[in-house]
Design a protein around this motif. Structure first.
Motif, PDB file in Angstrom:
ATOM      1  N   GLN A  74       0.800  -1.229   0.000  1.00 22.13           N
ATOM      2  CA  GLN A  74       0.000   0.000   0.000  1.00 22.13           C
ATOM      3  C   GLN A  74       0.831   1.277   0.000  1.00 22.13           C
ATOM      4  N   PHE A  75       2.014   1.237   0.578  1.00 17.01           N
ATOM      5  CA  PHE A  75       2.782   2.475   0.725  1.00 17.01           C
ATOM      6  C   PHE A  75       3.004   3.208  -0.600  1.00 17.01           C
ATOM      7  N   PRO A  76       3.375   2.526  -1.692  1.00 17.15           N
ATOM      8  CA  PRO A  76       3.577   3.255  -2.959  1.00 17.15           C
ATOM      9  C   PRO A  76       2.310   3.920  -3.477  1.00 17.15           C
ATOM     10  N   ASN A  77       1.145   3.477  -2.997  1.00 13.11           N
ATOM     11  CA  ASN A  77      -0.120   4.035  -3.470  1.00 13.11           C
ATOM     12  C   ASN A  77      -0.651   5.165  -2.596  1.00 13.11           C
ATOM     13  N   LEU A  78       0.040   5.477  -1.505  1.00 16.10           N
ATOM     14  CA  LEU A  78      -0.341   6.644  -0.715  1.00 16.10           C
ATOM     15  C   LEU A  78      -0.097   7.905  -1.526  1.00 16.10           C
ATOM     16  N   VAL A 137       9.386  -0.701  10.543  1.00 21.44           N
ATOM     17  CA  VAL A 137       8.347  -0.212   9.619  1.00 21.44           C
ATOM     18  C   VAL A 137       8.980   0.331   8.341  1.00 21.44           C
ATOM     19  N   LEU A 138       9.965   1.193   8.505  1.00 24.21           N
ATOM     20  CA  LEU A 138      10.577   1.817   7.329  1.00 24.21           C
ATOM     21  C   LEU A 138      11.276   0.792   6.454  1.00 24.21           C
ATOM     22  N   SER A 139      11.961  -0.181   7.055  1.00 21.25           N
ATOM     23  CA  SER A 139      12.658  -1.182   6.253  1.00 21.25           C
ATOM     24  C   SER A 139      11.668  -2.039   5.467  1.00 21.25           C
ATOM     25  N   SER A 140      10.402  -2.071   5.932  1.00 22.91           N
ATOM     26  CA  SER A 140       9.379  -2.850   5.243  1.00 22.91           C
ATOM     27  C   SER A 140       8.811  -2.111   4.038  1.00 22.91           C
ATOM     28  N   VAL A 141       8.759  -0.784   4.088  1.00 24.58           N
ATOM     29  CA  VAL A 141       7.972  -0.063   3.082  1.00 24.58           C
ATOM     30  C   VAL A 141       8.781   0.834   2.161  1.00 24.58           C
ATOM     31  N   THR A 142      10.057   1.106   2.473  1.00 21.87           N
ATOM     32  CA  THR A 142      10.776   2.051   1.625  1.00 21.87           C
ATOM     33  C   THR A 142      12.251   1.688   1.517  1.00 21.87           C
ATOM     34  N   THR A 143      12.960   2.439   0.713  1.00 22.30           N
ATOM     35  CA  THR A 143      14.362   2.151   0.421  1.00 22.30           C
ATOM     36  C   THR A 143      15.270   2.616   1.552  1.00 22.30           C
ATOM     37  N   LEU A 144      16.503   2.110   1.556  1.00 24.77           N
ATOM     38  CA  LEU A 144      17.436   2.443   2.621  1.00 24.77           C
ATOM     39  C   LEU A 144      17.714   3.941   2.673  1.00 24.77           C
ATOM     40  N   ASP A 145      17.853   4.594   1.525  1.00 28.53           N
ATOM     41  CA  ASP A 145      18.146   6.030   1.542  1.00 28.53           C
ATOM     42  C   ASP A 145      16.980   6.819   2.145  1.00 28.53           C
ATOM     43  N   LYS A 146      15.728   6.374   1.897  1.00 26.78           N
ATOM     44  CA  LYS A 146      14.572   7.039   2.492  1.00 26.78           C
ATOM     45  C   LYS A 146      14.494   6.763   3.997  1.00 26.78           C
ATOM     46  N   GLN A 147      14.901   5.568   4.389  1.00 24.90           N
ATOM     47  CA  GLN A 147      14.932   5.238   5.816  1.00 24.90           C
ATOM     48  C   GLN A 147      15.909   6.153   6.549  1.00 24.90           C
ATOM     49  N   ILE A 148      17.096   6.306   5.986  1.00 28.29           N
ATOM     50  CA  ILE A 148      18.114   7.149   6.609  1.00 28.29           C
ATOM     51  C   ILE A 148      17.644   8.600   6.641  1.00 28.29           C
ATOM     52  N   TYR A 206      -3.643   6.434  12.737  1.00 27.93           N
ATOM     53  CA  TYR A 206      -4.987   5.926  12.980  1.00 27.93           C
ATOM     54  C   TYR A 206      -5.949   6.400  11.890  1.00 27.93           C
ATOM     55  N   ASN A 207      -5.734   7.603  11.390  1.00 27.40           N
ATOM     56  CA  ASN A 207      -6.576   8.115  10.314  1.00 27.40           C
ATOM     57  C   ASN A 207      -6.383   7.295   9.031  1.00 27.40           C
ATOM     58  N   LEU A 208      -5.145   6.909   8.735  1.00 26.51           N
ATOM     59  CA  LEU A 208      -4.912   6.021   7.595  1.00 26.51           C
ATOM     60  C   LEU A 208      -5.649   4.702   7.789  1.00 26.51           C
ATOM     61  N   ALA A 209      -5.583   4.166   9.000  1.00 22.86           N
ATOM     62  CA  ALA A 209      -6.231   2.878   9.271  1.00 22.86           C
ATOM     63  C   ALA A 209      -7.739   2.960   9.114  1.00 22.86           C
ATOM     64  N   ARG A 210      -8.317   4.137   9.367  1.00 24.47           N
ATOM     65  CA  ARG A 210      -9.761   4.297   9.166  1.00 24.47           C
ATOM     66  C   ARG A 210     -10.148   4.026   7.720  1.00 24.47           C
ATOM     67  N   ASP A 211      -9.218   4.281   6.820  1.00 24.19           N
ATOM     68  CA  ASP A 211      -9.443   4.026   5.390  1.00 24.19           C
ATOM     69  C   ASP A 211      -8.807   2.717   4.943  1.00 24.19           C
ATOM     70  N   GLN A 212      -8.501   1.864   5.928  1.00 23.85           N
ATOM     71  CA  GLN A 212      -7.892   0.558   5.645  1.00 23.85           C
ATOM     72  C   GLN A 212      -6.534   0.685   4.953  1.00 23.85           C
ATOM     73  N   VAL A 215      -2.505  -0.651   7.832  1.00 23.91           N
ATOM     74  CA  VAL A 215      -3.066  -1.162   9.082  1.00 23.91           C
ATOM     75  C   VAL A 215      -1.992  -1.822   9.945  1.00 23.91           C
ATOM     76  N   GLY A 216      -0.984  -2.437   9.324  1.00 22.93           N
ATOM     77  CA  GLY A 216       0.104  -3.011  10.099  1.00 22.93           C
ATOM     78  C   GLY A 216       0.831  -1.949  10.903  1.00 22.93           C
ATOM     79  N   THR A 217       1.135  -0.829  10.247  1.00 26.12           N
ATOM     80  CA  THR A 217       1.797   0.281  10.947  1.00 26.12           C
ATOM     81  C   THR A 217       0.917   0.813  12.060  1.00 26.12           C
ATOM     82  N   SER A 218      -0.377   0.964  11.788  1.00 22.71           N
ATOM     83  CA  SER A 218      -1.305   1.456  12.804  1.00 22.71           C
ATOM     84  C   SER A 218      -1.351   0.510  13.999  1.00 22.71           C
ATOM     85  N   THR A 219      -1.316  -0.793  13.748  1.00 26.00           N
ATOM     86  CA  THR A 219      -1.302  -1.770  14.836  1.00 26.00           C
ATOM     87  C   THR A 219      -0.056  -1.578  15.699  1.00 26.00           C
TER      88      THR A 219
END
Length: 354
Positions: A74-78, A137-148, A206-212, A215-219
């Motif tokens: 989902q992250f690339p579609n935000l 979370v960051l290592s799951s959804v984005t590249t190393l340079d974005k994490q840093i 939590y607002n993101l999770a309201r729109d499904q 949800v993993g990050t929200s948890t």
């Protein structure tokens, strides 16, 4: 008081010996007292600290247990605004949670009550896992340079630097000059951090999770949120007990200082929320400002002080409760019952009900 400022009365603390068997097992004071270092949970100066320990330890979890499969997709579609806010807020949370591991350890080093040391050890461990969770979370959804880049936010973003300047000042002053006064001030800011500074960031997830969405990050955030609520409760209890042991700091001057820090913190948190959430669908910034003031009132009550935002005594964002299992508002325990008796203390003598 004899007219002297409380600043002239500040006792310098020394690091406590690990084991000192000539002293009693039950500590004589939270800070600046005597204790052997031998901890008997059935013989404490403050027996209810055991309940805090059990409540905090009951919340054990690990970041790696949270399934991030859907978040990865989902992250690339935000939206661009959502992605930017996501990365900057993670940067904020890491900036605040990272030092909390050290702060818990430093308070522990100067406490002469072994039960405090034990509770702080658990808090430090949980704060360490919070910080790990942001990297997870960051290592799951984005590249190393974005994490840093996200973790650099706390060092480079001007709005965030201004927002955190006072907490940095108070924490570093305690580290460099560990007095009774400075540990009291550090606990005030720890309470602010645990109970106020995170909350516009939490609301975003939590607002993101309201729109499904995410949800993993929200948890993950909800687990962190529940930890922080318990940490804030214990730290505020420790603050009140320390102040009761050192009534020379129970002055209108110190009371006014605490209120000033809350007003300043609300201003900075509100400014940050307008900066980071301005283009996020689903979040009303005026409602967010009310929620920040509501949180400030709640934390003031835990410290034993009066509310300062009389028009914000109810939660204007009740939908948030679903994401922390109503943990904050509907569970009743010893501490919450005790805290209610302090809500009508006077502004000039706000700590006398300790």
């Amino acid at each position: 008081m004899d007219g002297r400022s409380y600043r002239t009365l500040s006792t310098v603390l020394s690091k406590v010996n690990i084991l000192d068997p000539m002293n009693p097992n039950r500590s004589t004071a939270l800070f600046g007292g005597k204790a052997s270092g031998i901890l008997n949970w059935n013989d404490l100066k403050y027996p209810h600290f055991y309940k805090h320990r059990e409540q905090i330890r009951a919340l054990f979890w690990r970041a790696s247990e949270v399934d991030m499969t859907h978040d990865i997709k989902q992250f690339p579609n935000l939206t661009a605004s959502e992605q930017t806010a996501f990365l900057k807020i993670i940067g904020l949370l890491a900036t605040l949670d990272g030092p909390q591991t050290d702060m818990a350890a430093r308070i522990s080093q100067y406490s002469t009550d072994p039960s405090v040391k034990s509770v702080m050890a658990t808090i430090a461990d949980q704060e360490s896992e919070h910080n790990h969770s942001y990297a997870y979370v960051l290592s799951s959804v984005t590249t190393l340079d974005k994490q840093i880049e996200s973790f650099e936010t706390g060092r480079t973003d001007e709005v965030l630097l201004e927002r955190n300047s006072r907490i940095m000042e108070i924490y570093n002053e305690f580290a460099q000059n560990p007095t009774i006064l400075n540990v009291l001030k550090a606990m005030v800011y720890t309470t602010l951090l645990e109970g106020l500074f995170f909350y516009s960031g939490f609301a975003f997830f939590y607002n993101l999770a309201r729109d499904q969405k995410m949800v993993g990050t929200s948890t993950m955030i909800s687990y962190i949120n529940r930890d922080e609520l318990q940490h804030g409760r214990f730290i505020s209890e420790l603050f009140r007990a320390t102040l009761a042991e050192h009534p020379e700091y129970n002055t209108s001057e110190f009371t006014d200082w605490v209120y000033d820090q809350f007003r300043h913190s609300v201003e900075q948190e509100t400014k940050w929320s307008h900066y980071i959430l301005a283009n996020i669908d689903g979040i009303d910034l005026l409602e967010m400002e009310g929620y920040i003031k509501y949180r400030a009132n709640k934390m003031l009550r835990l410290l034993g002080l009066s509310e300062i935002y009389q028009d914000h005594t109810e939660n204007p964002m009740k939908w948030i409760r679903a994401y922390v299992d109503n943990f904050d508002d509907t569970k009743t325990d010893f501490f919450e019952q005790k805290s209610r008796q302090y809500t009508k203390t006077s502004d000039l003598n706000g700590f006398d009900e300790l």
